[in-house]
Design an enzyme around this catalytic site. Sequence first.
Site, short mmCIF file in Angstrom:
data_model
loop_
_atom_site.label_atom_id
_atom_site.label_comp_id
_atom_site.label_asym_id
_atom_site.label_seq_id
_atom_site.Cartn_x
_atom_site.Cartn_y
_atom_site.Cartn_z
N GLY A 158 1.01 -1.11 -0.15
CA GLY A 158 -0.01 0.06 -0.02
C GLY A 158 0.72 1.33 0.07
O GLY A 158 1.99 1.24 0.68
N GLN A 180 3.08 9.95 1.15
CA GLN A 180 4.46 9.09 1.07
C GLN A 180 5.19 9.76 -0.03
O GLN A 180 6.71 9.44 0.05
CB GLN A 180 4.05 7.87 1.26
CG GLN A 180 3.60 7.25 2.70
CD GLN A 180 3.41 5.86 2.55
OE1 GLN A 180 2.34 5.32 2.10
NE2 GLN A 180 4.25 5.09 3.24
N CYS A 219 5.66 -0.02 7.58
CA CYS A 219 5.34 1.11 6.88
C CYS A 219 6.59 1.41 5.85
O CYS A 219 7.70 1.89 6.35
CB CYS A 219 5.04 2.33 7.59
SG CYS A 219 4.46 3.73 6.68
N LEU A 220 6.29 1.59 4.64
CA LEU A 220 7.46 2.08 3.67
C LEU A 220 8.47 3.73 4.28
O LEU A 220 9.32 3.61 3.97
CB LEU A 220 7.16 2.34 2.30
CG LEU A 220 6.75 1.05 1.54
CD1 LEU A 220 6.19 1.36 0.24
CD2 LEU A 220 7.92 0.21 1.43
N HIS A 254 -4.60 1.35 7.27
CA HIS A 254 -3.21 1.83 7.38
C HIS A 254 -3.23 2.97 6.53
O HIS A 254 -2.68 3.96 6.78
CB HIS A 254 -2.13 0.82 7.30
CG HIS A 254 -0.85 1.23 7.36
ND1 HIS A 254 0.17 0.71 8.25
CD2 HIS A 254 -0.30 1.98 6.30
CE1 HIS A 254 1.30 1.31 8.02
NE2 HIS A 254 1.14 2.08 6.93
N GLU A 255 -3.55 2.58 5.15
CA GLU A 255 -3.58 4.05 4.02
C GLU A 255 -4.27 4.95 4.26
O GLU A 255 -4.04 6.24 4.26
CB GLU A 255 -3.64 3.36 2.92
CG GLU A 255 -2.54 2.07 2.44
CD GLU A 255 -1.15 2.27 2.62
OE1 GLU A 255 -0.74 3.66 2.37
OE2 GLU A 255 -0.41 1.46 2.85
N HIS A 286 -2.84 7.44 6.44
CA HIS A 286 -1.74 8.23 5.96
C HIS A 286 -2.48 9.69 5.53
O HIS A 286 -1.86 10.57 5.49
CB HIS A 286 -1.08 7.62 4.66
CG HIS A 286 0.07 6.76 5.22
ND1 HIS A 286 1.19 7.35 5.67
CD2 HIS A 286 0.40 5.53 5.12
CE1 HIS A 286 2.20 6.42 6.15
NE2 HIS A 286 1.48 5.13 5.67
ZN ZN Z 1 2.38 3.46 5.93
#
Ligand code: ZN
Length: 198
Positions: free
Chosen positions: A45, A50, A102-103, A144-145, A148
């Site tokens: 995701g 991000q 998380c990236l 989660h996304e 963000h």
């Molecule tokens: Zn994340």
Amino acid sequence: MILPIHLLGSPILREDTVEVTPDMPEVQGLIDDMIETMQGARGIGLAAPQVGRSERIFVVDVSPMAEDFLEAGLAMPEQPMVFLNARITASGDEESEFEEGCLSIPDIHETVFRPDRIELEWMDGSFKLHRAWFDGILARVIQHEYDHVDGVLFIDHLRPLRRRLLKRRLLDIQEGRVSSDYPTYGHGIGLIAADPVS
Ligand code: ZN
């Protein structure tokens, strides 16, 4: 085009986002770049903040988790999925736990509790409106996304003690002492610590 990923400490991860409209000419290109960036970083995701953008967009591709879907007896919709202006309209009463990463926060994986199912209203990449319930892995990734685009990170859900124990490692990421095998934004140039860790 693969875009550099903003890491913890980059202010954009905490900023307000704006709804997208079909007349925004750059939206399709951004969606394509976000999918390419997510897949290039082997993420499941990715949300617009991000990659340094403030549109309410996130993309999901859970196809690397096909086996987990099979085991759980869940059907996997066509991947990748695009979510524009998503809104959670209802949540299940039960919570489940899952180890998230998380990236934007490399190498940290922590157990997070979230509602095990959600009802979501969103538009796909063609601005077609949808409303559906998600459970299992998709409910998890979508929440989660979704966080963000509201400026929330998974570490915000951790208990204070757990977060205190991670303080040094989170500070290392904020201050650029971190490595990743995908391009990151501002890596090594000393990001401003906009994210007080406590
Ligand atoms: Zn994340």
